[in-house]
Motif scaffolding. Structure first.
Motif, PDB file in Angstrom:
ATOM      1  N   LYS A  21       0.830  -1.210   0.000  1.00  0.00           N
ATOM      2  CA  LYS A  21       0.000   0.000   0.000  1.00  0.00           C
ATOM      3  C   LYS A  21       0.860   1.254   0.000  1.00  0.00           C
ATOM      4  CE  LYS A  21      -4.074  -1.996   2.245  1.00  0.00           C
ATOM      5  NZ  LYS A  21      -4.993  -1.926   3.425  1.00  0.00           N
ATOM      6  N   ALA A  22       1.938   1.226   0.767  1.00  0.00           N
ATOM      7  CA  ALA A  22       2.806   2.402   0.834  1.00  0.00           C
ATOM      8  C   ALA A  22       3.501   2.653  -0.492  1.00  0.00           C
ATOM      9  CB  ALA A  22       3.842   2.213   1.939  1.00  0.00           C
ATOM     10  N   GLU A  23       3.933   1.583  -1.146  1.00  0.00           N
ATOM     11  CA  GLU A  23       4.638   1.745  -2.421  1.00  0.00           C
ATOM     12  C   GLU A  23       3.709   2.262  -3.515  1.00  0.00           C
ATOM     13  OE1 GLU A  23       7.787   1.638  -2.621  1.00  0.00           O
ATOM     14  OE2 GLU A  23       8.077   0.820  -0.615  1.00  0.00           O
ATOM     15  N   THR A  24       2.476   1.773  -3.534  1.00  0.00           N
ATOM     16  CA  THR A  24       1.530   2.276  -4.541  1.00  0.00           C
ATOM     17  C   THR A  24       1.138   3.717  -4.239  1.00  0.00           C
ATOM     18  OG1 THR A  24      -0.262   1.209  -3.307  1.00  0.00           O
ATOM     19  CG2 THR A  24       0.628   0.022  -5.190  1.00  0.00           C
ATOM     20  N   ALA A  25       0.994   4.042  -2.957  1.00  0.00           N
ATOM     21  CA  ALA A  25       0.650   5.424  -2.584  1.00  0.00           C
ATOM     22  C   ALA A  25       1.772   6.375  -2.975  1.00  0.00           C
ATOM     23  CB  ALA A  25       0.379   5.509  -1.089  1.00  0.00           C
ATOM     24  N   ALA A  26       3.010   5.881  -2.908  1.00  0.00           N
ATOM     25  CA  ALA A  26       4.158   6.719  -3.253  1.00  0.00           C
ATOM     26  C   ALA A  26       4.416   6.762  -4.755  1.00  0.00           C
ATOM     27  CB  ALA A  26       5.391   6.209  -2.517  1.00  0.00           C
ATOM     28  N   GLY A  27       3.645   6.001  -5.500  1.00  0.00           N
ATOM     29  CA  GLY A  27       3.808   6.000  -6.953  1.00  0.00           C
ATOM     30  C   GLY A  27       4.935   5.120  -7.449  1.00  0.00           C
ATOM     31  N   ASN A  28       5.404   4.193  -6.617  1.00  0.00           N
ATOM     32  CA  ASN A  28       6.479   3.279  -7.039  1.00  0.00           C
ATOM     33  C   ASN A  28       5.877   2.103  -7.807  1.00  0.00           C
ATOM     34  OD1 ASN A  28       8.426   4.875  -5.803  1.00  0.00           O
ATOM     35  ND2 ASN A  28       8.186   3.814  -3.839  1.00  0.00           N
ATOM     36  N   TYR A  29       5.190   2.439  -8.881  1.00  0.00           N
ATOM     37  CA  TYR A  29       4.410   1.435  -9.608  1.00  0.00           C
ATOM     38  C   TYR A  29       5.282   0.371 -10.268  1.00  0.00           C
ATOM     39  CZ  TYR A  29       0.527   4.763  -9.095  1.00  0.00           C
ATOM     40  OH  TYR A  29      -0.438   5.586  -8.597  1.00  0.00           O
ATOM     41  N   LYS A  30       6.401   0.787 -10.833  1.00  0.00           N
ATOM     42  CA  LYS A  30       7.220  -0.191 -11.546  1.00  0.00           C
ATOM     43  C   LYS A  30       7.832  -1.207 -10.598  1.00  0.00           C
ATOM     44  CE  LYS A  30       8.021   2.401 -15.756  1.00  0.00           C
ATOM     45  NZ  LYS A  30       8.963   2.762 -16.838  1.00  0.00           N
ATOM     46  N   LEU A  31       8.115  -0.789  -9.379  1.00  0.00           N
ATOM     47  CA  LEU A  31       8.597  -1.731  -8.372  1.00  0.00           C
ATOM     48  C   LEU A  31       7.544  -2.808  -8.120  1.00  0.00           C
ATOM     49  CD1 LEU A  31      10.570  -2.552  -6.025  1.00  0.00           C
ATOM     50  CD2 LEU A  31       9.142  -1.091  -4.559  1.00  0.00           C
ATOM     51  N   VAL A  32       6.302  -2.385  -7.977  1.00  0.00           N
ATOM     52  CA  VAL A  32       5.207  -3.317  -7.715  1.00  0.00           C
ATOM     53  C   VAL A  32       5.032  -4.286  -8.885  1.00  0.00           C
ATOM     54  CG1 VAL A  32       2.717  -3.512  -7.329  1.00  0.00           C
ATOM     55  CG2 VAL A  32       4.025  -1.714  -6.168  1.00  0.00           C
ATOM     56  N   VAL A  33       5.070  -3.756 -10.107  1.00  0.00           N
ATOM     57  CA  VAL A  33       4.890  -4.604 -11.285  1.00  0.00           C
ATOM     58  C   VAL A  33       6.042  -5.591 -11.407  1.00  0.00           C
ATOM     59  CG1 VAL A  33       4.754  -4.633 -13.801  1.00  0.00           C
ATOM     60  CG2 VAL A  33       3.467  -2.931 -12.505  1.00  0.00           C
ATOM     61  N   ARG A  34       7.272  -5.148 -11.108  1.00  0.00           N
ATOM     62  CA  ARG A  34       8.416  -6.065 -11.158  1.00  0.00           C
ATOM     63  C   ARG A  34       8.229  -7.227 -10.182  1.00  0.00           C
ATOM     64  NH1 ARG A  34      11.858  -1.639 -10.969  1.00  0.00           N
ATOM     65  NH2 ARG A  34      12.532  -2.240  -8.880  1.00  0.00           N
ATOM     66  N   TYR A  35       7.720  -6.927  -9.007  1.00  0.00           N
ATOM     67  CA  TYR A  35       7.519  -7.989  -8.018  1.00  0.00           C
ATOM     68  C   TYR A  35       6.390  -8.939  -8.422  1.00  0.00           C
ATOM     69  CZ  TYR A  35      10.897  -7.036  -4.381  1.00  0.00           C
ATOM     70  OH  TYR A  35      12.074  -6.942  -3.675  1.00  0.00           O
ATOM     71  N   LEU A  36       5.506  -8.496  -9.271  1.00  0.00           N
ATOM     72  CA  LEU A  36       4.491  -9.397  -9.796  1.00  0.00           C
ATOM     73  C   LEU A  36       5.081 -10.319 -10.860  1.00  0.00           C
ATOM     74  CD1 LEU A  36       1.509 -10.327 -10.177  1.00  0.00           C
ATOM     75  CD2 LEU A  36       1.313  -8.515 -11.899  1.00  0.00           C
TER      76      LEU A  36
END
Length: 495
Positions: free
Chosen positions: A132-147
């Motif tokens: 939640k914190a990473e998406t709120a901060a706009g670190n979208y590519k980090l989230v997608v990489r982890y997927l």
């Protein structure tokens, strides 16, 4: 004609490839494949049977009594990786164009609705990140990489069958688990449910581990005993690659390069099954249990219709073999062949020819009204010997430069959802050799890459196209509710 070197011949021997077969494949690159010769589109009352509600209900009611002594198998092609399912997200990671970024953001806005949301959060947490914190901060590519990548869930390299597909109020299911549920509901006889998955060698352990953990609970819930088997696409069915000038393509060691020959190679896997009736359905075409009723109903109806046709076919084959067919009975058999089995007999047919045409594997294929979904379609096709039969034809098999063929293509009313019920044994209870009913002239040639080099790839006749070309084929209309494929990650939200 290609002259193989001693090194080539030794290499072919090591990998179990027949030099004559490889020579034939190279010739295919040179001569290409003829387009399908469409006679007309199969439509309702001309190649496609529409069952009314009463007929469906009656077939479903009769279905359990038809299964005595029959072994049913649910055959699920499940070897493909899910990378194409995440194509747009891979583009998002490597491309900063506005359109690509828009699709990436759209995915992340819907992220909490996806069935893998919690698992993704756990993967991030292991490395000290908060989803939640990473998406709120706009670190979208980090989230997608982890997927997508190995540091996280590695979904881009996993097979679809092992991905979390459906969210329920109290659980989340993979695609494999949904096939367990379907198998229990329509592919069980005598309390035994046989499922066969075709998988990639590197993923088989993953399937086995998942099933070891979940099968006991599903057996208890549905009161069945699962018999689950696996097979891989035989490397011996791989096809040789070619340079753009149709000469053999060689790797950096100078060896001939072979590639998997597409789903048509799975006819070899199907041919090894010991089963009376086989249900064929792709791994990603599943729906949540609360919406599976139409699928179960029509699977039973298709199978019951097949068993009825098979029983009459066997009866007529025994009469023909015994020489107990007079002219009146001959007319009855011919009428059955043409009106029920959709066999085009021509003007004059002798008993021997009629016997041969009846004594073939039978498949009943569900067909869905064409509402813009991708997929091959049902057509009447004329072969090189002038005989017309029902076939499933892909758009790549149709000559786009031929106005008449394109006109026929545009009049197609239905498409193929890969929803088949197959009868694999003859009237003596013996297994057909399915390889004898393949049309080798219906392959595909496509452009692929090897490193930074472009090559030509040869695909064998598709499993439901040329690989079953000489089966007796019956098309039956099924409702769109029975077709729920997952081609992109966003399709998971349609559940």
């Amino acid at each position: 004609m290609t002259d193989f070197t001693p090194q080539d011949l030794e290499f072919l021997q090591r990998r179990g490839s027949d030099p004559a077969t490889v020579q034939y494949q190279l010739e295919c690159f040179r001569k290409g494949f003829a387009f399908a010769d469409l006679d007309r589109a199969a439509t309702i009352n001309d190649g496609i049977l529409r069952l009314d509600a009463d007929a469906v209900e009656e077939l479903c009611a009769d279905y359990p009594q038809m299964l005595s002594g029959k072994k049913l198998v649910k055959f699920v092609p499940a070897s493909g990786a899910a990378s194409r399912m995440f194509k747009e997200l891979y583009s998002y990671l490597s491309d900063d164009t506005p359109e690509t970024c828009q699709k990436g953001v759209a995915f992340l806005e819907k992220l909490p609705k996806f069935p893998f949301y919690e698992a993704l959060g756990e993967a991030l947490a292991k490395d000290g990140y908060d989803l939640k914190a990473e998406t709120a901060a706009g670190n979208y590519k980090l989230v997608v990489r982890y997927l997508l990548e190995p540091e996280g869930l590695n979904y881009g390299n996993q097979p679809k069958g092992l991905l979390l597909f459906h969210r329920y109020a109290d659980k989340i299911r993979t695609a494999v688990e949904e096939h367990l549920v379907e198998g229990a509901l329509y592919a069980t006889s005598g309390g035994e449910c046989y499922l066969h998955f075709t998988v990639s060698p590197q993923h088989q352990t993953g399937f086995e581990n998942l099933l070891k953990n979940v099968v006991p609970a599903y057996e208890q819930q549905y009161g069945v005993h699962y018999n689950i088997s696996f097979s891989i696409q035989d490397p011996a069915t791989d096809t040789v690659a070619a340079e753009l000038d149709n000469t053999p393509f060689r790797d950096e060691k100078g060896n001939l390069l072979f590639r998997p020959a597409g789903h048509g190679a799975l006819i070899h896997n199907l041919n090894k099954l010991d089963a009376d009736i086989v249900f064929v359905k792709n791994i990603d075409n599943v729906i949540t249990e609360e919406r599976v009723a139409p699928t179960v109903q029509y699977k039973k109806a298709l199978a019951a219709h097949l068993l009825q046709l098979q029983a009459r076919t066997f009866q007529y084959l025994r009469l023909l073999e015994a020489g107990e067919v007079d002219d009146m009975m001959l007319c009855e058999i011919m009428d059955f062949a043409e009106s029920e089995l959709m066999i085009s007999l021509g003007e004059e047919v002798d008993r021997e020819t009629l016997f041969e045409k009846l004594n073939r594997p039978i498949r009943v294929c569900g067909m869905v009204k064409n509402e813009g979904e991708p997929g091959g379609g049902p057509f009447w096709v004329t072969d090189s010997e002038g005989e017309t039969s029902l076939q499933i034809v892909e758009s790549s098999q149709i000559d786009k430069k031929n106005p008449e063929q394109m006109d026929i293509m545009t009049h197609a009313t239905h498409f193929n959802p890969v929803d088949m019920v197959c009868a694999l044994k003859n009237y003596k209870g013996e297994r057909f050799d399915l390889l004898q009913y393949v049309d080798p002239e219906t392959g595909f040639i496509s452009s692929k890459s090897y490193g930074d080099r472009t090559l030509k790839a040869l695909e064998l006749p598709g499993l439901w196209n040329g690989a079953m070309s000489r089966w007796n084929t019956i098309f039956v209309e099924v409702p769109i509710e029975t077709f729920n494929p997952v081609k992109t990650v966003f399709d998971l939200l349609r559940r």
